[in-house]
Design a protein around this motif. Structure first.
Motif, short mmCIF file in Angstrom:
data_model
loop_
_atom_site.label_atom_id
_atom_site.label_comp_id
_atom_site.label_asym_id
_atom_site.label_seq_id
_atom_site.Cartn_x
_atom_site.Cartn_y
_atom_site.Cartn_z
N TYR A 101 40.14 36.85 37.15
CA TYR A 101 39.88 35.94 38.26
C TYR A 101 38.60 36.34 38.99
O TYR A 101 37.77 35.47 39.34
N LEU A 102 38.42 37.63 39.22
CA LEU A 102 37.21 38.12 39.87
C LEU A 102 35.99 37.85 39.01
O LEU A 102 34.93 37.45 39.52
N TRP A 103 36.13 38.03 37.71
CA TRP A 103 35.01 37.74 36.79
C TRP A 103 34.66 36.25 36.81
O TRP A 103 33.47 35.89 36.81
N ARG A 104 35.67 35.40 36.85
CA ARG A 104 35.42 33.95 36.91
C ARG A 104 34.69 33.57 38.20
O ARG A 104 33.79 32.72 38.19
N LYS A 144 42.65 32.68 27.27
CA LYS A 144 42.57 31.29 27.72
C LYS A 144 42.12 31.22 29.18
O LYS A 144 41.26 30.39 29.54
N PHE A 145 42.66 32.08 30.02
CA PHE A 145 42.30 32.08 31.44
C PHE A 145 40.84 32.48 31.62
O PHE A 145 40.16 32.00 32.54
N LEU A 146 40.35 33.32 30.74
CA LEU A 146 38.95 33.76 30.81
C LEU A 146 38.00 32.66 30.36
O LEU A 146 36.96 32.42 31.01
N GLU A 147 38.35 31.95 29.29
CA GLU A 147 37.41 31.03 28.67
C GLU A 147 37.54 29.59 29.15
O GLU A 147 36.61 28.80 28.96
N ASP A 148 38.69 29.24 29.71
CA ASP A 148 38.92 27.85 30.13
C ASP A 148 38.87 27.73 31.65
O ASP A 148 39.84 28.05 32.34
N PRO A 149 37.73 27.25 32.20
CA PRO A 149 37.62 27.13 33.66
C PRO A 149 38.58 26.11 34.26
O PRO A 149 38.86 26.13 35.45
#
Length: 256
Positions: free
Chosen positions: A248-251, A74-79
């Protein structure tokens, strides 16, 4: 009905054994059988209790890992999912870990109880083994000297001693298995986060980060080291686990 062999005192070498019936100690046999049933029932109960406690622990571990997996995705896909929301969710999962430690301690206690019962039975079987082995060796020696012995008793001991030895080996194996289980539960309690965290997703993302950023560095090894250092810095600064620092770094890299 067991038979008792009577050898006449006169002319032992030529005497034929005379077999006459003897009464069985029915009461003693019955009491011994009842005692064995009680031991078996107790062992069965403490074994079931220990296994149920362990299964409960492993089920709780899996539940937390699944929550971690879903949260990371969810943290990866939901900005729109902020760090603040993430931290609140992670606090909930930490509370579940605290509860899990209680389940682990209960499982350890139940396994200790199982070990006590196994140890007690081991001691009893060990004593029986040595006693009956001595009895058998004594009869063998008497027989070798030409002394009269009970053939049926000797056969009984010859059958009993190997069974006791096998049971002793079985109990020793089970005690070692219980010890290993207790050690596993202790390690789990001491490293609760490692046992309940989910790492597959962030390991894949870390590889993608290295691939995307390695052109900025002199080598692949340097890229890994630098990115890992950034991840650790983010984890410390934001107060989040490294798995989420990777995401977080990837986002940030993707502008999310």
């Amino acid at each position: 009905m067991p038979k008792r062999v009577i050898i006449r005192d006169s002319d032992l070498e030529e005497a034929e054994p005379v077999v006459e019936p003897v009464e069985e100690a029915v009461g003693e046999v019955s009491e011994e059988a009842e005692a064995e049933k009680r031991v078996e029932a107790e062992l069965e109960k403490v074994t079931a209790d220990a296994e149920a406690a362990y299964e409960l622990v492993m089920g709780k571990v899996e539940e937390i890992k699944i929550r971690e997996q879903v949260t990371q995705k969810k943290f990866l896909e939901d900005p729109g999912m902020s760090l603040g929301i993430l931290k609140k969710l992670l606090q909930r999962w930490d509370s579940l870990r605290d509860e899990l430690i209680g389940y682990i301690n209960d499982a350890i206690e139940k396994h200790r109880r199982l070990r006590e019962v196994l140890e007690r039975e081991f001691s009893g079987v060990e004593e029986d083994l040595y006693f009956n082995q001595v009895e058998l060796d004594t009869m063998i020696q008497l027989e070798a000297q030409g002394r009269p012995i009970s053939v049926s008793k000797k056969e009984e001991l010859e059958n009993l001693v190997p069974k006791l030895r096998e049971r002793l080996v079985e109990l020793d194996k089970r005690i070692k298995e219980v010890d290993a289980r207790i050690d596993e539960l202790r390690r789990m309690s001491e490293n609760i986060y490692d046992y309940t965290s989910y790492k597959d997703l962030t390991e894949a993302i870390f590889g993608q980060l290295v691939e995307a950023l390695q052109g900025r560095y002199a080598s692949l090894e340097e890229a890994r080291a630098k990115i890992r250092s950034q991840v650790e810095l983010i984890a410390q600064r934001e107060g989040i686990p490294k798995e989420y620092a990777v995401i977080y770094l990837w986002r940030r890299l993707k502008g999310g």
